[in-house]
Design an enzyme around this catalytic site. Structure first.
Site, PDB file in Angstrom:
ATOM      1  NE  ARG A   1      -7.849   9.770 -21.318  1.00 12.11           N
ATOM      2  CZ  ARG A   1      -8.169  10.387 -20.181  1.00 12.11           C
ATOM      3  NH1 ARG A   1      -7.219  10.838 -19.380  1.00 12.11           N
ATOM      4  NH2 ARG A   1      -9.435  10.558 -19.823  1.00 12.11           N
TER       5      ARG A   1
ATOM      6  CB  ILE B   1       1.452   8.904 -27.101  1.00 12.18           C
ATOM      7  CG1 ILE B   1       1.081   7.734 -28.002  1.00 12.18           C
ATOM      8  CG2 ILE B   1       2.958   9.089 -27.034  1.00 12.18           C
ATOM      9  CD1 ILE B   1       1.420   7.963 -29.459  1.00 12.18           C
TER      10      ILE B   1
ATOM     11  CG  ASN C   1       9.160  18.904 -19.055  1.00 13.78           C
ATOM     12  OD1 ASN C   1       9.349  19.118 -17.861  1.00 13.78           O
ATOM     13  ND2 ASN C   1       8.702  17.754 -19.504  1.00 13.78           N
TER      14      ASN C   1
ATOM     15  CB  VAL D   1       6.634  18.186 -28.343  1.00 14.03           C
ATOM     16  CG1 VAL D   1       5.685  18.789 -29.377  1.00 14.03           C
ATOM     17  CG2 VAL D   1       6.730  16.669 -28.530  1.00 14.03           C
TER      18      VAL D   1
ATOM     19  CG  HIS E   1       3.647  20.095 -24.173  1.00 17.39           C
ATOM     20  ND1 HIS E   1       4.599  20.529 -25.070  1.00 17.39           N
ATOM     21  CD2 HIS E   1       4.260  19.176 -23.396  1.00 17.39           C
ATOM     22  CE1 HIS E   1       5.729  19.893 -24.840  1.00 17.39           C
ATOM     23  NE2 HIS E   1       5.560  19.075 -23.816  1.00 17.39           N
TER      24      HIS E   1
ATOM     25  CG  HIS F   1       3.875  17.143 -19.221  1.00 16.04           C
ATOM     26  ND1 HIS F   1       3.936  15.959 -19.918  1.00 16.04           N
ATOM     27  CD2 HIS F   1       4.805  17.951 -19.787  1.00 16.04           C
ATOM     28  CE1 HIS F   1       4.874  16.027 -20.854  1.00 16.04           C
ATOM     29  NE2 HIS F   1       5.423  17.225 -20.795  1.00 16.04           N
TER      30      HIS F   1
END
Ligand code: 5GP
Ligand code: ZN
Length: 119
Positions: free
Chosen positions: A30, A32, A88, A97, A101, A103
């Site tokens: 999840r 943060i 992104n 970051v 990843h 989302h």
């Protein structure tokens, strides 16, 4: 990469995260700072800076990331109403970051694709 990378540290168990799914090669946890009722980050355990280097460097692993995202979407009950999957990438993409990843966002209508029209 390792100790300099936040998400590599989550993979290593050095930083806690609420993990919702794990495979041999991927991890989902999840966000943060959730931006929707469901906001899960799906990453590869191996470090790639972004989706471009992952997609070109290891297309099979990129597919595994997408399969994990789909499984989480199902677990979270998002298949009926739909959801958004977003990478992104780089400065204009708003990436903060630099460990790839996705989302996974859902659980409510998400509105327009962009907050404002920049065309
Ligand atoms: P980006 O802007 O790179 O696409 O997204 C980075 C995301 O990582 C942000 O949505 C942010 O809330 C999330 N994030 C940053 N630090 C942490 C952390 O320590 N743990 C978790 N679970 N998410 C984080
Ligand atoms: Zn990393």
């Amino acid at each position: 990469m390792g100790s300099d990378c936040l998400f590599c540290r989550i993979v290593a168990g050095e930083i806690p995260a609420t993990i919702v799914r794990e495979t041999d090669t991927t991890l989902a946890f999840r966000d943060i700072g959730p931006k929707a009722p469901v906001h899960v980050l799906v990453i590869t355990k191996e470090h790639y800076a972004d989706v471009a280097t992952l997609g070109q460097g290891d297309p099979k692993l990129a597919g595994e990331l997408l399969a994990t995202a789909a499984a989480v979407a199902e677990d979270e009950g998002l298949l009926g109403d739909g959801y958004r999957l977003m990478f992104n990438t780089g400065a204009y993409g708003g990436q903060e970051v630099f460990h790839v990843h996705a989302h996974l966002l859902g659980g409510a209508p998400l509105g327009p694709m962009l907050a404002r029209d920049v065309a």
